[in-house]
Design a protein around this motif. Structure first.
Motif, short mmCIF file in Angstrom:
data_model
loop_
_atom_site.label_atom_id
_atom_site.label_comp_id
_atom_site.label_asym_id
_atom_site.label_seq_id
_atom_site.Cartn_x
_atom_site.Cartn_y
_atom_site.Cartn_z
N PHE A 203 -0.62 20.48 34.18
CA PHE A 203 -0.80 19.20 33.49
C PHE A 203 0.38 18.97 32.55
CE2 PHE A 203 -2.11 16.78 29.74
CZ PHE A 203 -2.58 15.62 30.35
N LEU A 204 0.90 17.72 32.54
CA LEU A 204 2.04 17.36 31.71
C LEU A 204 1.71 16.08 30.94
CD1 LEU A 204 4.84 17.75 34.41
CD2 LEU A 204 4.25 19.44 32.65
N SER A 205 2.19 16.00 29.71
CA SER A 205 2.03 14.75 28.96
C SER A 205 3.18 14.59 27.97
CB SER A 205 0.70 14.72 28.19
OG SER A 205 0.73 15.61 27.09
N VAL A 206 3.46 13.34 27.62
CA VAL A 206 4.48 13.04 26.62
C VAL A 206 3.94 11.93 25.73
CG1 VAL A 206 5.63 11.36 28.13
CG2 VAL A 206 6.89 12.41 26.22
N ASN A 207 4.17 12.07 24.43
CA ASN A 207 3.67 11.11 23.46
C ASN A 207 4.82 10.66 22.57
OD1 ASN A 207 2.79 10.92 20.37
ND2 ASN A 207 1.13 10.09 21.59
N TYR A 208 4.96 9.35 22.40
CA TYR A 208 5.95 8.77 21.50
C TYR A 208 5.20 7.99 20.42
CZ TYR A 208 9.32 5.48 19.62
OH TYR A 208 10.10 4.73 18.77
N LEU B 169 0.85 -1.19 0.00
CA LEU B 169 0.00 0.00 0.00
C LEU B 169 0.89 1.24 0.00
CD1 LEU B 169 -2.55 -1.13 2.75
CD2 LEU B 169 -2.87 -1.24 0.26
N PHE B 170 0.74 2.09 -0.98
CA PHE B 170 1.54 3.31 -1.05
C PHE B 170 1.28 4.19 0.18
CE2 PHE B 170 3.09 4.45 -5.59
CZ PHE B 170 3.87 3.31 -5.58
N ARG B 171 2.36 4.63 0.81
CA ARG B 171 2.33 5.64 1.87
C ARG B 171 1.69 5.17 3.17
NH1 ARG B 171 0.52 10.90 -1.79
NH2 ARG B 171 2.22 10.72 -3.31
N ARG B 172 1.28 3.91 3.23
CA ARG B 172 0.67 3.38 4.45
C ARG B 172 1.57 2.32 5.06
NH1 ARG B 172 -4.32 2.67 0.76
NH2 ARG B 172 -2.71 3.50 -0.61
N PRO B 173 2.11 2.56 6.24
CA PRO B 173 3.03 1.61 6.87
C PRO B 173 2.29 0.38 7.39
CG PRO B 173 2.56 3.42 8.35
CD PRO B 173 1.90 3.78 7.06
N LYS B 174 2.99 -0.74 7.44
CA LYS B 174 2.41 -1.94 8.05
C LYS B 174 2.30 -1.78 9.57
CE LYS B 174 3.60 -5.62 4.79
NZ LYS B 174 4.26 -6.94 4.63
N HIS B 175 3.30 -1.14 10.18
CA HIS B 175 3.35 -1.07 11.64
C HIS B 175 3.35 0.38 12.10
CE1 HIS B 175 4.54 -5.33 11.64
NE2 HIS B 175 5.36 -5.00 10.65
N THR B 176 2.46 0.72 13.02
CA THR B 176 2.53 1.99 13.75
C THR B 176 2.18 1.71 15.21
OG1 THR B 176 0.22 2.53 13.24
CG2 THR B 176 1.89 3.44 11.78
N TYR B 177 2.84 2.39 16.10
CA TYR B 177 2.51 2.26 17.52
C TYR B 177 2.99 3.50 18.26
CZ TYR B 177 7.37 0.59 17.97
OH TYR B 177 8.73 0.46 17.91
N GLY B 178 2.55 3.63 19.50
CA GLY B 178 2.97 4.78 20.28
C GLY B 178 2.57 4.64 21.73
N ALA B 179 2.95 5.62 22.54
CA ALA B 179 2.60 5.62 23.96
C ALA B 179 2.41 7.05 24.43
CB ALA B 179 3.70 4.94 24.78
N THR B 180 1.35 7.27 25.19
CA THR B 180 1.08 8.59 25.76
C THR B 180 0.95 8.46 27.27
OG1 THR B 180 -0.09 9.37 23.80
CG2 THR B 180 -0.49 10.56 25.85
N ALA B 181 1.73 9.24 27.99
CA ALA B 181 1.65 9.29 29.45
C ALA B 181 1.21 10.69 29.86
CB ALA B 181 3.00 8.95 30.08
N GLY B 182 0.20 10.77 30.72
CA GLY B 182 -0.29 12.06 31.20
C GLY B 182 -0.23 12.14 32.71
N LEU B 183 0.09 13.33 33.24
CA LEU B 183 0.20 13.52 34.68
C LEU B 183 -0.39 14.87 35.06
CD1 LEU B 183 1.35 12.67 37.48
CD2 LEU B 183 3.45 13.90 36.84
N GLN B 184 -1.41 14.85 35.94
CA GLN B 184 -1.93 16.08 36.54
C GLN B 184 -1.07 16.35 37.77
OE1 GLN B 184 -4.86 17.58 35.03
NE2 GLN B 184 -4.08 19.36 36.12
#
Length: 622
Positions: free
Chosen positions: A541-546, A520-535
């Protein structure tokens, strides 16, 4: 550094849908209690087998440093090409591996369509994120409810409405990298039985060169930026407890600079304009509800390049549907819709229309069982008739475990360009058709503190329309796509960790190979990530996303003959901080985005923004 990032990713796979919905000092609405309006039956997640993602006001409220394409690209199963590249670059949405023209964009439940384009997809660059209150994403085939193009799914963008106070002035002002500035000012309020929200947004960015400078070239390429303006006016008239009318006016325009190719500088630019006027009306009965949606949309694209063109399109859309409770556990949906599409700028002023009647039965909370069964009849001015159906069961084995599935068909009508255009038009084209299969499981423990959803899908597309030179447009291709998504989330007091992993593979026709290829053009087989949030505190409020985006293929049209190239994977890190002042009426925020691969700017394709910072202030004055 790589080990730390891998550890962060391993803690959970991220999705910001749930992240900002957590308030540590207040009761939290669980995922199963969230109402999905895009189903046209206001169902709770526990009552439907549809895979839905809700980006609520708090998610949007912590996204003013982003664009709408950037926010969508963080969600499971969605790829937005150009989301992290130059601001002015085209943004194409791929939902569950389907092409960019196979996902419906709705604004306030009304289908958005641009008949001036070859695919008909709505340009997301035109809609400022500051005008949005909520986004609902339904994955999988939705053609029974929304008709043509809803093969990969539906994205419903719900704009802001009036506040509770008689008068509230609100605004957002940001400044960031690459001479980027954004400002929004708005008025909202509620007086007696009338509410209103009127806002204006201006965005300007110098950006970077759309084309990469070839190795050894000492000439400086000019920057390719953008300038956009948007006005959103939404009103509500409540004539009685049973009857309300909600008219709207939207006007968005943008000037986008671009180059001639991946490595060729040019002073090209396009001026996009979109205006929409219409209304939503609702009449409540004892055990029923009648809803009417109408809009008139005009789009234009004034292309200024070596091949200048003025592309214009018009759409009139009318959708009327009725909801009836047939008992405590059975609901009925009946509706009709009509789309009238025109190309005023083309020779002969070509036009077409499609009429549809549809219906669904919703059986819910029958012991542990829920079921949606629906069908749709379509009558197109050129190709004639076609049908679609959907069957969506779900079983709540226990309160904490739900099994769900879906079997449905979908379709996409030929565009006006394919039917009447200058190059290769074919009035005998049939609609593209799809068969969609889906199954999954959802876990919900400790009143929503721990959740996990997994879904697998398969889609078979037949009669796909291709441009077969020199014959022109033809129905002749079959395509197959399959994949799965995993979405875990944890909420523990002031801390949240949420995520996704998506896998997609398939085949499709491309103009480089001139045939069906197993990628598939321009569409990766694998994507993933992680989001951590802290009040961290009441006000901070703080957050980080990978996020990881896997390798994919594309066409190198800078050479002759064109060739298929492999693009490497890349990683992104996003950090956000927000501090509230003056009893939360003023909020200061900083949003940073960084592509972690040093050589990302040197690969084939449009330049990325690399490290990007946006800082700003939001305010409300009652």
């Amino acid at each position: 550094m790589k080990k730390k990032i891998a550890l962060l990713a391993g803690l959970g796979f991220a999705q910001s849908v749930v992240l900002a919905q957590t308030k540590p000092t207040e009761s939290v609405t669980t995922l199963n209690d969230v109402v999905i309006t895009t189903t046209k039956n206001n169902q709770k997640q526990s009552q439907t087998g549809k895979v839905a993602t809700i980006l609520g006001p708090e998610v949007l409220g912590k996204s003013h440093g982003k664009t709408l394409p950037q926010l969508l690209a963080e969600q499971a199963g969605i790829t937005v090409t150009g989301a992290t590249s130059n601001y002015a670059a085209n943004k194409s949405v791929f939902l569950r591996g389907a092409g960019s023209a196979y996902a419906i964009i709705l604004i306030d439940g009304i289908v958005q369509n641009d008949p001036s384009g070859n695919g008909g997809a709505f340009d997301l660059r035109l809609l400022p994120i500051d005008q949005i209150e909520r986004v609902e994403i339904l994955r999988g085939g939705q053609s029974t409810i929304y008709g043509s193009d809803a093969i990969g799914g539906v994205i419903n963008i719900i704009t802001k409405k009036g506040a509770k106070q008689p008068l509230n002035v609100y605004g957002v002002a940001t400044a960031g990298s690459y001479e980027t500035y954004k400002g929004t000012i708005g008025l909202e309020g509620n007086v007696s039985n009338f509410d209103y929200n009127i806002s204006y947004t201006h965005v300007k960015s110098d950006g970077i060169s759309d084309a990469a400078n070839p190795m050894g070239n000492t000439t400086t390429f000019d920057k390719d930026g953008l300038k956009t303006d948007g006005v959103n006016a939404k009103f509500g008239f409540k004539f009685s407890n049973n009857f309300s009318i909600n008219p709207f006016v939207r006007y968005n325009t943008g000037t986008y600079n671009y180059d001639d190719g991946p490595f060729t500088d040019a002073a090209n630019y396009s001026i996009l304009k979109n205006i929409a006027v219409g209304a939503n009306a609702v009449y409540l009965l004892n055990t029923g509800k009648l809803t009417l949606n109408y809009s008139h949309q005009k789009t234009s694209n004034d292309v200024n390049s070596a091949y200048p063109a003025l592309l214009e399109g018009q759409v009139n859309f009318l959708d009327v549907y009725y909801n009836q409770q047939l008992g405590k556990k059975l609901d009925l949906l009946l509706g009709v819709d009509h789309r009238d599409m025109k190309l005023p700028s083309a020779a002969g002023n070509p036009k077409t229309n499609i009429f549809a009647g549809y219906g669904s039965l919703f059986l819910h909370d029958l012991s542990v069982f829920n079921l949606e069964v629906g069908g749709r009849y379509n009558k197109h001015e050129q190709y004639g008739e076609n049908w679609t159906y959907t069957i969506t069961p779900s079983i709540n084995l226990v309160k904490q475990v739900k099994l769900f599935g879906n079997i449905s068909t979908g379709f996409k009508i030929p565009t006006l360009t394919m039917l009447f255009g200058t190059f290769g038009a074919n009035l005998n084209l049939k609609p593209e058709k799809s068969e969609n299969y889906e199954a999954g499981v959802e876990f919900n423990f400790a009143d929503g503190k721990y959740t996990l959803r997994g879904a697998a899908y398969k889609r078979n597309l037949t009669d796909a329309i291709i441009y077969n030179y020199p014959q022109g447009y033809e129905n002749q291709i079959s395509q197959k796509t399959k994949g799965f998504e995993i979405e875990p989330a944890v909420k523990l007091g002031v801390f949240s960790l949420n995520g996704f992993y998506s896998y997609t593979e398939g085949n499709e026709y491309n103009f480089v190979d001139n045939g069906v290829a197993d990628y598939l053009f321009r569409r990766p087989k694998h994507t993933y990530g992680a989001t951590a949030g802290l009040q961290a505190t009441k006000d901070l409020f703080l957050s980080v996303n990978y996020r990881f985006v896997g390798g994919r293929t594309d066409g190198d049209f800078n050479s002759y003959p064109a060739a298929v190239v492999n693009l490497p994977s890349y990683k992104l890190l996003n950090a956000y901080a927000e501090y509230s002042l003056a009893k939360s009426r003023v909020k200061l925020f900083v949003d940073t985005q960084n592509i972690l691969d040093e050589k990302y700017n040197e690969i084939y394709g449009y330049n990325s923004l690399g490290f990007n910072v946006n800082a700003g202030v939001r305010f409300n004055i009652h």
